[in-house]
Design an enzyme around this catalytic site. Sequence first.
Site, PDB file in Angstrom:
ATOM      1  CB  THR A 205      -0.918  -0.007   1.233  1.00 21.50           C
ATOM      2  OG1 THR A 205      -1.569  -1.276   1.295  1.00 21.50           O
ATOM      3  CG2 THR A 205      -1.952   1.068   1.155  1.00 21.50           C
ATOM      4  CD  GLU A 421      17.774 -22.557   0.809  1.00 26.80           C
ATOM      5  OE1 GLU A 421      17.972 -22.532  -0.431  1.00 26.80           O
ATOM      6  OE2 GLU A 421      16.826 -23.170   1.324  1.00 26.80           O
ATOM      7  CG  HIS A 424      19.399 -26.330  -2.285  1.00 23.16           C
ATOM      8  ND1 HIS A 424      19.027 -27.573  -2.725  1.00 23.16           N
ATOM      9  CD2 HIS A 424      18.519 -25.993  -1.309  1.00 23.16           C
ATOM     10  CE1 HIS A 424      17.957 -27.965  -2.034  1.00 23.16           C
ATOM     11  NE2 HIS A 424      17.643 -27.028  -1.158  1.00 23.16           N
ATOM     12  CG  ASP A 496      14.586 -29.208  -1.071  1.00 28.21           C
ATOM     13  OD1 ASP A 496      13.994 -28.365  -1.757  1.00 28.21           O
ATOM     14  OD2 ASP A 496      15.465 -28.934  -0.232  1.00 28.21           O
TER      15      ASP A 496
HETATM   16  P1  ADP Z   1       1.021  -4.023   2.981  1.00 29.20           P
HETATM   17  O1  ADP Z   1       0.084  -3.165   2.199  1.00 29.20           O
HETATM   18  O2  ADP Z   1       2.057  -4.681   2.132  1.00 29.20           O
HETATM   19  O3  ADP Z   1       0.365  -4.989   3.897  1.00 29.20           O
HETATM   20  P2  ADP Z   1       1.657  -1.507   4.163  1.00 29.20           P
HETATM   21  O4  ADP Z   1       2.095  -0.748   2.971  1.00 29.20           O
HETATM   22  O5  ADP Z   1       0.277  -1.263   4.625  1.00 29.20           O
HETATM   23  O6  ADP Z   1       1.859  -3.062   3.915  1.00 29.20           O
HETATM   24  O7  ADP Z   1       2.690  -1.264   5.333  1.00 29.20           O
HETATM   25  C1  ADP Z   1       2.287  -0.865   6.616  1.00 29.20           C
HETATM   26  C2  ADP Z   1       3.285   0.077   7.225  1.00 29.20           C
HETATM   27  O8  ADP Z   1       4.517  -0.581   7.457  1.00 29.20           O
HETATM   28  C3  ADP Z   1       3.618   1.242   6.321  1.00 29.20           C
HETATM   29  O9  ADP Z   1       2.736   2.289   6.505  1.00 29.20           O
HETATM   30  C4  ADP Z   1       5.031   1.595   6.743  1.00 29.20           C
HETATM   31  O10 ADP Z   1       5.040   2.427   7.875  1.00 29.20           O
HETATM   32  C5  ADP Z   1       5.611   0.269   7.152  1.00 29.20           C
HETATM   33  N1  ADP Z   1       6.384  -0.334   6.053  1.00 29.20           N
HETATM   34  C6  ADP Z   1       6.087  -1.487   5.414  1.00 29.20           C
HETATM   35  N2  ADP Z   1       7.008  -1.774   4.477  1.00 29.20           N
HETATM   36  C7  ADP Z   1       7.901  -0.761   4.497  1.00 29.20           C
HETATM   37  C8  ADP Z   1       9.085  -0.474   3.744  1.00 29.20           C
HETATM   38  N3  ADP Z   1       9.516  -1.299   2.786  1.00 29.20           N
HETATM   39  N4  ADP Z   1       9.762   0.646   4.027  1.00 29.20           N
HETATM   40  C9  ADP Z   1       9.327   1.482   4.991  1.00 29.20           C
HETATM   41  N5  ADP Z   1       8.218   1.267   5.724  1.00 29.20           N
HETATM   42  C10 ADP Z   1       7.511   0.161   5.502  1.00 29.20           C
HETATM   43 ZN    ZN Z   2      15.859 -26.976   0.002  1.00 27.51          ZN
HETATM   44 MG    MG Z   3      -1.979  -3.106   2.408  1.00 28.94          MG
END
Ligand code: ADP
Ligand code: ZN
Ligand code: MG
Length: 613
Positions: A205, A421, A424, A496
């Site tokens: 998101t 790993e 592998h 595996d």
């Molecule tokens: P998803 O939609 O994949 O379930 P979100 O985007 O809702 O995850 O992530 C929730 C919160 O976690 C974000 O608002 C952010 O604060 C934090 N977060 C998640 N992934 C990251 C990232 N790669 N870098 C920085 N913050 C992250």
């Molecule tokens: Zn394996």
């Molecule tokens: Mg999400």
Amino acid sequence: MGPNFLRRSLIYLVVLVALAAIFFAFFPFSPAVETGSLDRLVGMAKNGEIDRIVQQGEALTGMYGDTPVLKATFIGSTAELHHYLVGEGVDMDKLALEPQAPSGFNWGILINFLPLVLFGLLLLFLFRRARGAGDQALSFGRSKARLFSIAKSTVTFDDVAGVEEAKQELQEVVEFLKFPEKFTSLGARIPRGVLLVGPPGTGKTLLGRAVAGEAGVPFFSISGSEFVEMFVGVGASRVRDLFEQAKRNAPCIIFVDEIDAVGRHRGAGVGGGHDEREQTLNQILVEMDGFDSSTNVIVLSATNRPDILDPALLRPGRFDRQVILDPPDIKGRKAILEVHTKGKPLEDSVDLETIAKQTVGFSGADLANLVNEAAILAARRSKQATGMQELEESIDRVMAGPEKKSKIISPREKEITAYHEAGHALVARKLPHGDPVHKVTIVARGMALGWTRFLPTEDRYLWTRSQLKDKLASMLAGHAAEDLIFGEMTTGSHSDIEQATKITRKMVTEYGMSEKLGPRTFGRREELVFLGREVAEQKDYSESTAQQIDEEVHALIQHCYGVAKEILTQNRAKLVQIAQELTAKETIEGQELDTLFNQPAEESPPTPKRKKK
Ligand code: ADP
Ligand code: ZN
Ligand code: MG
């Protein structure tokens, strides 16, 4: 039907409608969310328990991600609200304000005009009754999509860390949105749909918002589960509305979060929501097909279940691009920690790398949560800055959280996985027909604790026997490495072994690759072509042949396992070196991996203690 009956049912109706109206006045259609004071909302914003506030007239809804957490009231404009929150000491970098047009239904007015409304409802009710219990949905089709205006999506790629590959791929989408002519003048087709795939909390998101922020375009977002939540027949019209609004605002992004809620395999649904989903999904497909090549609207969507998506969604011209978000490795976790501690007071002693090392299996969301917990702890201790102690304590807190339990990986498990790993990778590398190893990682994904990605040198439709045997050896090498180093085996080799057994059986019974049994197939499969399914195998051979098949399969597997074990024994020092490097870095790929393979290994490096047999 006498007049008495009519009168009685009329009275019943009036009472019913009045009750319904009162009920809905107190419990509006929005999902039940606790209502609290403004102070509490401010407190939650400070604690990071909410990350955005939706302002709709006087109603504020504190949200965390897509879930409403607390409602409160505030009388004033968005600017005034912003001012107020800043005055209360809320960090506005961490909190998004989203003004929304007041909803069409104003409940205050409803109460004032209750009698009139009641009468109207009564008429409507009678009218509908007269027409039979047909289409029940009132016009609730207006899309609830939120428009993030250009100024509002302040998230950029800098806020998303540890998913470099995904960001690179999405950079292209940003370019499309910003400079469409650059691509269309060359006749390139603008991608229509991009599917973000990754486990929960990896930032799907967030990344969707960042694309809008980077491109400076409006961002319409809706979540798949919202489509399904209300009245029958509404999903499809919402989709129509959403796309209409979007087209009017092009260039822009439509973000469909949790698309698996509507995009499930058609016909696979269970229960009542099924038809509704199908219609919604069909409408999405129709709308996406309806874009002409000049429409600069890109549909981003996110899911953590790509496996259950309807194949129709993945066809060219729809969501034909997939961007994978892996859970973060050490480097990624450090970067995410940096993003979330930026601008917050930290003690000098804080070493984020150490924290990153201790948080195997944490997602981005877990890490954000961790930083927040630590800040809360520090505040409770009346400290001026968050220290190492708070951060380390918070690791345990986050781990103890209900959703984390399944993912805790102990250092011992991590070490075993590293050897598995490394096995592998090393065997594949050493065998003449092995595919080049592209990436080795011990970052857990799904059920697998780690995995090794091979890069086939060419598209392959034919496999030679030597290639298959080498493949088998590298498949079994994980198990062999565990046995060699620890004198012990784990359940980690389960899939595996299962796969290797399948391949070996096919080599013997279908490909004629066994010298003893010769070139013939064993077992006849009845295929029900129209169902695309195989039915039970028929035995077309004798018991003694069955035994021979078993023996051949056994011998072949044993042979390949022996090859793997032999290679690992001879290159034990290398195995240890790779495994140690893996334990430290969690992911090794590309050039780095080549260098590691080519480096001379120490003669007798320290190895982990063997379990006494
Ligand atoms: P998803 O939609 O994949 O379930 P979100 O985007 O809702 O995850 O992530 C929730 C919160 O976690 C974000 O608002 C952010 O604060 C934090 N977060 C998640 N992934 C990251 C990232 N790669 N870098 C920085 N913050 C992250
Ligand atoms: Zn394996
Ligand atoms: Mg999400």
